[in-house]
Design a protein around this motif. Structure first.
Motif, short mmCIF file in Angstrom:
data_model
loop_
_atom_site.label_atom_id
_atom_site.label_comp_id
_atom_site.label_asym_id
_atom_site.label_seq_id
_atom_site.Cartn_x
_atom_site.Cartn_y
_atom_site.Cartn_z
N GLU A 162 -37.20 -24.47 -22.55
CA GLU A 162 -36.66 -25.50 -21.67
C GLU A 162 -37.76 -26.38 -21.08
O GLU A 162 -37.57 -27.59 -20.91
CB GLU A 162 -35.84 -24.86 -20.54
N ILE A 163 -38.92 -25.80 -20.78
CA ILE A 163 -39.97 -26.61 -20.17
C ILE A 163 -40.56 -27.61 -21.14
O ILE A 163 -41.30 -28.52 -20.74
CB ILE A 163 -41.10 -25.75 -19.56
N ALA A 164 -40.23 -27.49 -22.44
CA ALA A 164 -40.71 -28.45 -23.43
C ALA A 164 -39.79 -29.67 -23.53
O ALA A 164 -40.10 -30.61 -24.26
CB ALA A 164 -40.81 -27.79 -24.80
N LEU A 165 -38.68 -29.67 -22.78
CA LEU A 165 -37.71 -30.76 -22.86
C LEU A 165 -38.01 -31.77 -21.76
O LEU A 165 -37.87 -31.47 -20.57
CB LEU A 165 -36.29 -30.21 -22.72
N LEU A 166 -38.41 -32.96 -22.16
CA LEU A 166 -38.79 -34.01 -21.22
C LEU A 166 -37.66 -35.03 -21.12
O LEU A 166 -37.24 -35.60 -22.13
CB LEU A 166 -40.07 -34.71 -21.69
N ASP A 167 -37.17 -35.25 -19.90
CA ASP A 167 -36.07 -36.20 -19.69
C ASP A 167 -36.61 -37.62 -19.70
O ASP A 167 -36.77 -38.25 -18.66
CB ASP A 167 -35.37 -35.90 -18.37
N MET A 168 -36.86 -38.13 -20.90
CA MET A 168 -37.46 -39.45 -21.01
C MET A 168 -36.52 -40.54 -20.51
O MET A 168 -36.95 -41.50 -19.88
CB MET A 168 -37.84 -39.72 -22.47
N GLY A 169 -35.22 -40.39 -20.79
CA GLY A 169 -34.28 -41.44 -20.41
C GLY A 169 -34.70 -42.77 -21.01
O GLY A 169 -34.99 -42.87 -22.21
N LEU A 187 -40.22 -32.26 -26.60
CA LEU A 187 -39.11 -33.10 -27.02
C LEU A 187 -38.75 -34.05 -25.90
O LEU A 187 -38.45 -33.61 -24.79
CB LEU A 187 -37.91 -32.22 -27.40
N ALA A 188 -38.79 -35.33 -26.19
CA ALA A 188 -38.42 -36.35 -25.21
C ALA A 188 -37.19 -37.07 -25.73
O ALA A 188 -37.22 -37.65 -26.82
CB ALA A 188 -39.57 -37.34 -25.00
N ALA A 189 -36.10 -37.04 -24.96
CA ALA A 189 -34.84 -37.61 -25.42
C ALA A 189 -34.35 -38.69 -24.47
O ALA A 189 -34.65 -38.67 -23.27
CB ALA A 189 -33.79 -36.51 -25.57
N THR A 190 -33.57 -39.61 -25.02
CA THR A 190 -32.98 -40.65 -24.18
C THR A 190 -31.76 -40.16 -23.43
O THR A 190 -31.35 -40.78 -22.45
CB THR A 190 -32.59 -41.87 -25.03
N GLY A 191 -31.17 -39.05 -23.86
CA GLY A 191 -29.99 -38.51 -23.19
C GLY A 191 -29.65 -37.14 -23.73
O GLY A 191 -30.30 -36.61 -24.64
N SER A 192 -28.59 -36.55 -23.16
CA SER A 192 -28.26 -35.17 -23.50
C SER A 192 -27.76 -35.02 -24.94
O SER A 192 -28.00 -33.99 -25.58
CB SER A 192 -27.21 -34.63 -22.53
N THR A 193 -27.06 -36.02 -25.48
CA THR A 193 -26.53 -35.89 -26.84
C THR A 193 -27.65 -35.81 -27.85
O THR A 193 -27.66 -34.93 -28.73
CB THR A 193 -25.61 -37.09 -27.16
N SER A 194 -28.63 -36.71 -27.75
CA SER A 194 -29.75 -36.67 -28.69
C SER A 194 -30.64 -35.46 -28.45
O SER A 194 -31.18 -34.88 -29.40
CB SER A 194 -30.56 -37.96 -28.62
N GLU A 195 -30.77 -35.05 -27.19
CA GLU A 195 -31.56 -33.85 -26.91
C GLU A 195 -30.92 -32.63 -27.56
O GLU A 195 -31.61 -31.81 -28.19
CB GLU A 195 -31.69 -33.63 -25.41
N ASP A 196 -29.61 -32.50 -27.43
CA ASP A 196 -28.91 -31.35 -28.03
C ASP A 196 -29.07 -31.34 -29.55
O ASP A 196 -29.24 -30.28 -30.16
CB ASP A 196 -27.43 -31.38 -27.67
N ALA A 197 -29.02 -32.53 -30.15
CA ALA A 197 -29.16 -32.61 -31.61
C ALA A 197 -30.54 -32.15 -32.05
O ALA A 197 -30.69 -31.42 -33.03
CB ALA A 197 -28.90 -34.05 -32.08
N ALA A 198 -31.58 -32.58 -31.33
CA ALA A 198 -32.94 -32.17 -31.68
C ALA A 198 -33.16 -30.69 -31.37
O ALA A 198 -33.85 -29.98 -32.13
CB ALA A 198 -33.95 -33.03 -30.94
#
Length: 371
Positions: free
Chosen positions: A240-247, A221-232
């Motif tokens: 946790e290691i699957a969460l990519l801080d794409m920004g 999962l690559a998210a632009t920020g914490s809000t969209s990451e939390d939603a996904a």
């Protein structure tokens, strides 16, 4: 290992204007501190300031903030100056403690207080080792070998790098997600921190992909920020290691996945950021790409927007305002943007075997569209 420098919560400056002051990486500071400590261990005196030669030949001088010498050790510390880069380790004290080691042991490295230990495969340093990246290790090894040769001594040393408060600082970096526990990483390839080179963040995205691949993960999962990451995450609950801080760096993510694919990619982001991706932008930063109101108006017309309403969109101040206008008129513009954003991602992947999903959220984290 992770980003160079460890970029996170300090707000970046906007691009443009006068050139910004450069700084020094944690690896450069650790090297200078190690040189000072070793010379003190041998001679009883600390050089201050201490100079080192960086990989590209530059010779910075560092003031010592800590000096200590005792039976069988010497310690030196340098306060890191990251220049005007958004770097959470700016102002941290990088300490090197040098001990003589048994004959034939060579130069060994240890993680002191506040320096992390690698626990997962896929990083430049194997699990179980101190989170000191290869180039800083090479820099410290080279300087120690040169000094020992100068004094006709064997280069058998234990170098322990520590950073007070490093464990707390690491919570503001990607280290926990990369499986680096106990503190920050000692980083750097050139020794120099270039303000908003973007390489730091992109480097961390790449390392996150490496760790995910090494762990055998099939979905990231690559998210632009914490809000969209939390939603996904509310949908998938990925490790946790699957969460990519794409920004803002969609291009850095997609171009690396093009060569290092993972089966499934979910991109999650707010409406404005993903509108830029839908337009074809791969850098979503507000200073480097802008929402095109004409593009949004065109997409809304494809959905049935009355041309008489077009000027409302063209005169809107923000993408959020456009979203609200189209919602008021009963058009699902977010879904259209998700389709276009997905196509940009697919085009950028250039045939790499990655199944792409796009999730668009609003500012509160409500999912507006999934494609």
């Amino acid at each position: 290992m992770n980003n160079e420098p460890e970029t996170a919560l300090r707000k970046p400056h906007e691009p443009g204007g006068a050139p910004l002051r450069r700084g020094w990486t944690t690896g450069a500071c650790a090297t200078a501190a190690t040189k000072a400590a070793l010379l003190a261990l041998i001679t009883g005196e600390f050089p201050d300031p201490v100079a080192i030669i960086l990989p590209k030949g530059e010779v910075p001088h560092f003031q010592l903030a800590i000096e200590s010498i005792g039976e069988g050790y010497a310690m030196a510390g340098i306060v890191k100056d990251a220049g005007e880069d958004p770097d959470v380790t700016h102002g941290a004290t990088i300490i090197s403690t040098v001990f003589p080691a048994p004959p034939g042991s060579g130069i060994q490295f240890a993680a002191g207080e506040g320096v992390g230990t690698v626990t997962l495969p896929g990083l430049p340093i194997p699990p179980g080792q101190a989170a000191i990246n290869p180039v800083p290790r090479e820099m410290m090894t080279k300087i120690c070998e040169e000094i020992c040769a100068e004094y006709d001594l064997p280069a058998d040393l234990l170098i322990a790098i520590s950073v007070p408060d490093g464990e707390e600082l690491a919570k503001q970096t990607w280290n926990p997600r990369l499986g680096i526990v106990g503190g920050i990483s000692i980083l750097g390839t050139t020794g120099i921190v270039h303000p908003f080179s973007c390489a730091a963040w992109i480097h961390s995205i790449h390392r996150g992909i490496d760790v995910s691949r090494a762990a055998g993960l099939k979905h990231v999962l690559a998210a632009t920020g914490s809000t969209s990451e939390d939603a996904a995450q509310a949908i998938y609950n990925l490790p946790e290691i699957a969460l990519l801080d794409m920004g803002d760096f969609a291009g850095g993510l997609l171009k690396y996945l093009r060569v290092h694919p993972i089966d499934r990619l979910t991109i999650a982001g707010g409406f404005a950021k993903l509108t830029k991706l839908a337009q074809g932008a791969l850098d979503l930063h507000s200073g480097r790409s802008q929402v095109d109101m004409t593009f949004l108006a065109d997409e809304a017309e494809k959905l049935g927007l009355d041309p008489a309403e077009r000027n409302r969109i063209l005169n809107a101040n923000t993408a959020q305002e456009v979203l609200e206008i189209t919602q008021e008129l009963g058009f699902d513009l977010a879904h259209a943007i998700a389709i276009k954003a997905k196509q940009t991602a697919i085009d950028t992947l250039k045939g790499a075997p990655v199944d792409v999903e796009v999730i668009v959220t609003d500012r509160k984290g409500t999912v507006l569209a999934r494609v």
